[in-house]
Motif scaffolding. Sequence first.
Motif, PDB file in Angstrom:
ATOM      1  N   ILE A 132       0.832  -1.211   0.000  1.00 33.32           N
ATOM      2  CA  ILE A 132       0.000   0.000   0.000  1.00 33.32           C
ATOM      3  C   ILE A 132       0.863   1.256   0.000  1.00 33.32           C
ATOM      4  N   ALA A 133       1.902   1.276   0.837  1.00 31.57           N
ATOM      5  CA  ALA A 133       2.781   2.448   0.913  1.00 31.57           C
ATOM      6  C   ALA A 133       3.457   2.706  -0.429  1.00 31.57           C
ATOM      7  N   ASP A 134       3.957   1.635  -1.064  1.00 34.77           N
ATOM      8  CA  ASP A 134       4.624   1.792  -2.365  1.00 34.77           C
ATOM      9  C   ASP A 134       3.623   2.225  -3.436  1.00 34.77           C
ATOM     10  N   ALA A 135       2.451   1.606  -3.428  1.00 33.00           N
ATOM     11  CA  ALA A 135       1.433   1.939  -4.432  1.00 33.00           C
ATOM     12  C   ALA A 135       0.993   3.393  -4.304  1.00 33.00           C
ATOM     13  N   ARG A 136       0.832   3.851  -3.071  1.00 37.19           N
ATOM     14  CA  ARG A 136       0.412   5.236  -2.852  1.00 37.19           C
ATOM     15  C   ARG A 136       1.404   6.211  -3.489  1.00 37.19           C
ATOM     16  N   LYS A 137       2.697   5.970  -3.254  1.00 31.38           N
ATOM     17  CA  LYS A 137       3.730   6.838  -3.847  1.00 31.38           C
ATOM     18  C   LYS A 137       3.655   6.801  -5.370  1.00 31.38           C
ATOM     19  N   ASN A 138       3.541   5.599  -5.937  1.00 33.89           N
ATOM     20  CA  ASN A 138       3.537   5.458  -7.395  1.00 33.89           C
ATOM     21  C   ASN A 138       2.296   6.083  -8.023  1.00 33.89           C
ATOM     22  N   ILE A 139       1.163   5.960  -7.361  1.00 33.61           N
ATOM     23  CA  ILE A 139      -0.075   6.558  -7.877  1.00 33.61           C
ATOM     24  C   ILE A 139       0.036   8.079  -7.876  1.00 33.61           C
ATOM     25  N   ILE A 140       0.555   8.634  -6.802  1.00 33.04           N
ATOM     26  CA  ILE A 140       0.694  10.094  -6.715  1.00 33.04           C
ATOM     27  C   ILE A 140       1.643  10.609  -7.792  1.00 33.04           C
ATOM     28  N   VAL A 141       2.753   9.906  -8.018  1.00 35.74           N
ATOM     29  CA  VAL A 141       3.693  10.297  -9.068  1.00 35.74           C
ATOM     30  C   VAL A 141       2.997  10.270 -10.426  1.00 35.74           C
ATOM     31  N   LYS A 142       2.241   9.210 -10.686  1.00 38.94           N
ATOM     32  CA  LYS A 142       1.587   9.047 -11.979  1.00 38.94           C
ATOM     33  C   LYS A 142       0.543  10.145 -12.223  1.00 38.94           C
ATOM     34  N   LEU A 143      -0.325  10.367 -11.235  1.00 34.96           N
ATOM     35  CA  LEU A 143      -1.365  11.381 -11.396  1.00 34.96           C
ATOM     36  C   LEU A 143      -0.773  12.782 -11.473  1.00 34.96           C
ATOM     37  N   SER A 144       0.244  13.029 -10.683  1.00 30.98           N
ATOM     38  CA  SER A 144       0.890  14.354 -10.695  1.00 30.98           C
ATOM     39  C   SER A 144       1.484  14.657 -12.058  1.00 30.98           C
TER      40      SER A 144
END
Length: 490
Positions: free
Chosen positions: A392-404
């Motif tokens: 979850i922690a890794d996915a959260r970072k990756n999702i934020i990077v992608k959407l940003s």
Amino acid sequence: MPKKKALIIGAGIAGIATAIRLAVKGHNVEVFEANTYPGGKLSEFEKDGFRFDAGPSLLTMPQYIDELFTLAGKQPSDYFNYQKLDVVCNYFFENGSRIKAYADEGKFATEVSRATGESEKAIKKYAENSRKIYNITNHVFLERSLHQLKTYLNWNAIKSIFSLPQIDAMRTMHKANTSFFNDERMVQFFDRYATYNGSNPYAAPATLNVIPHIEQYFGAYFPDGGMYSIVSSLVKLAESLGVSFHYNSPVDEAVLDRQKVKGIKVKGELHKADTVVSNMDVWFTYHKLLKDHPKLHPQKILRQERSSSALIFYWGVSKQFPDLDLHNIFFSSDYKAEFDHVWQQKDIYDDPTVYVNISSKYKPDDAPMGCENWFVMINVPANTGQDWDKLIADARKNIIVKLSKSLDEDISQLIISETILDPRGIEHKTSSYQGSIYGTSSNSQFAAFLRHSNKSSKIDGLYFCGGSVHPGGGIPLCLLSAKIVSDWVT
């Protein structure tokens, strides 16, 4: 003559619909729900001034909801209203290109041609193929039980059986889609529909290419009041028909007399019934409610591969984004790698496809002024003991990077409220084994025929509805499972 007694285990959408149909048929119906609220996966919550629909966010084929009101002699619009979407979804690709999936078939074909160079003729040919699969499968494989002889003894069924080669069951979705399109973005676009029932487009049969027809031809809708209004309106209808709902009432056991259901036990108390319908996942129905009767368990079915699950971030965002709509998809750059991670490696790819639903686009009071309520979801494997906290922690970072990157905005600075739901929570809240959203997967040519029947073959008087049984998961199919059960119960 006294009314027959029917008890429903679980107030998910299928359980509520079954209760309505049986009440209309004259049964005395009671529903027992473990949670303090109805709806199952189709629930809602509020936090920090934001309201979120917690589960399914796409409404298609609302006629199945309207039908329940009509059956009860009610005017559907007195209880439930909705509007058709002009744009079904916005799609964002890694190369910066975007596609608006217009509901109008002609506009959609023109938009795809503009964005990808694919011919409008190719898009329309694909739509015709999807429509053909629907026409062959609908009346036999979706609206009726596959486990009753009478299903096959009519002209529609006979025509469908002779047309089976045309449903393209021997190829995978991905293989079929590559035969229709040259542009990889359009293959990815249509491969995505495998996720509508928690499956893998690189393994699931091309028969599932029926799904685009359901979304495109019948349309996508937004209910007035949000998705949870489906639940609240149907509960209101059920109660008007005399159905009793018991919340905070988990069922302990299905009570049998030899191989006939006698009733259920709730908090140690026996509730007798002529008919028991389980809206609980079949795995938990057998392993919890019928744990003392292992010889009656359908072992093969219970060992089937589960569908995928979901990781959802409910974000309150302190800004409004005009480029986003109700439904938005941000595609992975490598779809094959993403599905390999989910299905083979049982973890999460570092560039997942991200779905963002924003109900405040159509229901502004779901978010404070100037803000939006983001339902941010990725597909993840069912829970088999992974280290979810790290994933979850890794996915959260990756999702934020992608959407940003896609939105040219640092999303991390805009999140002012957060709630997280992962496969462990889905299993705990909804009794869905391993947190799988759709019961078993459809990753084989014969998966549709191998789902659990809506009637027990070994226990008289026991029936099943919901996403873990025939015809499958998702709101329309769950509603159809209720119809199949009510047609079977006398």
